[in-house]
Design an enzyme around this catalytic site. Structure first.
Site, PDB file in Angstrom:
ATOM      1  N   ASP A 271       0.830  -1.178  -0.131  1.00  0.00           N
ATOM      2  CA  ASP A 271      -0.032  -0.052  -0.012  1.00  0.00           C
ATOM      3  C   ASP A 271       0.952   1.285  -0.007  1.00  0.00           C
ATOM      4  O   ASP A 271       1.987   1.235   0.837  1.00  0.00           O
ATOM      5  CB  ASP A 271      -1.007   0.019   1.252  1.00  0.00           C
ATOM      6  CG  ASP A 271      -2.061   1.150   1.261  1.00  0.00           C
ATOM      7  OD1 ASP A 271      -2.971   0.620   0.529  1.00  0.00           O
ATOM      8  OD2 ASP A 271      -1.441   2.112   1.831  1.00  0.00           O
TER       9      ASP A 271
ATOM     10  N   GLU B 114      -5.030   2.309  -3.981  1.00  0.00           N
ATOM     11  CA  GLU B 114      -3.582   2.209  -4.037  1.00  0.00           C
ATOM     12  C   GLU B 114      -2.958   0.965  -3.324  1.00  0.00           C
ATOM     13  O   GLU B 114      -1.815   0.934  -2.883  1.00  0.00           O
ATOM     14  CB  GLU B 114      -3.011   3.722  -3.234  1.00  0.00           C
ATOM     15  CG  GLU B 114      -3.378   3.455  -1.639  1.00  0.00           C
ATOM     16  CD  GLU B 114      -4.631   4.216  -1.348  1.00  0.00           C
ATOM     17  OE1 GLU B 114      -4.826   4.728  -0.222  1.00  0.00           O
ATOM     18  OE2 GLU B 114      -5.508   4.338  -2.142  1.00  0.00           O
TER      19      GLU B 114
END
Length: 368
Positions: free
Chosen positions: A244, A287
């Site tokens: 992430d 993301e």
């Protein structure tokens, strides 16, 4: 005629399999046509022409025999559901035998200079056009299917000493039919290519993330299931890495979503440039990315995670808003034989959460 569209190299193997499948279908249809219409043609031939002797009858039977044998052979192999690569060469040979049959009858009756020559010429013309619809590689196939029989016909006309027909106009049908056949075969082949490419693109778009070009969540779930089954069968381990971007929301807030998209695109490139050949990465959502590492140990999985983390951290990301410092946090979980795919992903998620809590820009190995 539309512009030729080449098959991308990465799809060549799949296209080859598609063409072999097409060979099965075309050969099956053409064999049925041969076995249905050849007896009809034989009856018409016997009705329109009175054979003077038994020798001529046997010649006509022998001319037809190869096509009949090949058609029966194709149907038998097809019904055995043999998936081998025999269909394409057998289809090519069947087409060649059909044109060769009519070319041989044309040669047989050329010296007669009667109405039967016109009848045979029309039959040869029709066959030339018909076989063009049963080709797999278009004009490339026709070079053999047309080339051998018609070269033999031309050689016979030139060297036999037989007089040229008094009314040769109908002989022009043959080159005209060849031209039509080449156009038809080429158009069909190009249509096969376009259909295949469109199908591949549709499949790719269903399994790829539109922004980054990486596999999407659906695609990775298929890969995870396959790897999970293989690991259970071979008693091996694989690793799942949840990755992430750190403070990605701040990038979107400060520079806009277009710059955020640039960051994700650059990140995807760094993933693919850093990972080993067998490792896979997919955009899992937003993301967040999931990395699948086959045949992994804790040490090798952590080594991959560190390599990826360093590749993202340096150098800065060159975007339209300037160079941006981007970092990545990762959670690493090694699959256990007794756990499901969801369970190993959950442990990787928890390890990722720990990496965020411990200061970001790091990889953390999942515990119990």
């Amino acid at each position: 005629m539309s512009k030729h569209v080449p098959i991308p190299p990465e799809w060549q193997a799949d296209f080859l399999l598609k063409q072999f499948s097409l060979s099965h279908r075309l050969g099956y249809s053409l064999s049925g046509v041969v076995l249905v219409f050849l007896p009809i043609f034989t009856i018409l031939d016997a009705t329109l022409v009175s054979y003077a002797d038994g020798e001529l009858i046997w010649k006509h039977i022998l001319f037809r025999l190869p096509a009949v044998i090949l058609a029966i052979t194709f149907l038998l192999l097809h019904h055995k559901k043999d998936p081998g690569f025999w269909a394409y060469p057998l289809l090519l040979t069947l087409n060649l035998s059909i044109v060769g049959m009519m070319a041989a009858m044309f040669v047989l009756h050329y010296s007669e200079q009667g109405g039967h020559l016109l009848y045979i010429t029309q039959g040869l013309t029709l066959v030339i056009i018909t076989v063009a619809t049963a080709t797999v590689y278009g004009a490339r196939d026709l070079a053999l299917i047309y080339g051998l029989p018609l070269t033999a016909v031309i050689a016979f006309i030139v060297f036999s000493g037989s007089p040229f027909p008094d009314n040769p106009i109908h002989l022009a049908f043959i080159p005209a039919a060849i031209g039509i056949g080449v156009v038809i075969a080429t158009m069909l082949y190009q249509e096969h290519q376009r259909t295949f490419i469109a199908s591949q693109q549709l499949e790719h778009s269903a399994l790829a993330d539109a922004l980054t070009g990486l596999p999407n969540r659906r695609s990775m779930q298929t890969d995870l299931q396959a790897e999970w089954s293989r690991a259970k069968r071979d008693e091996q381990c694989f690793a799942v890495l949840m990755a992430d971007l750190d403070r990605f929301k701040a990038v979107n807030d400060q520079h806009g979503h277009e710059v955020g998209d640039e960051v994700l695109t650059i990140l995807a490139t760094r993933f693919t440039n850093t990972l080993r050949g067998g490792d896979r990465v997919a955009r899992w959502g937003g993301e967040e990315f999931l990395l699948l590492i086959p045949n992994a140990t804790e040490e090798s999985a952590m080594a991959v995670a560190e390599k990826v983390r360093r590749a993202v951290a340096e150098p800065p990301f060159a975007t339209s808003a300037g160079n941006l410092a981007v970092t990545l946090s990762l959670g690493v979980a090694l699959h256990r034989q007794t756990e499901s795919i969801d369970e190993v992903i959950s442990r990787a998620d928890k390890a990722l959460y720990r990496a965020k809590q411990e200061g970001r820009n790091r990889a953390v190995l999942a515990g119990d």
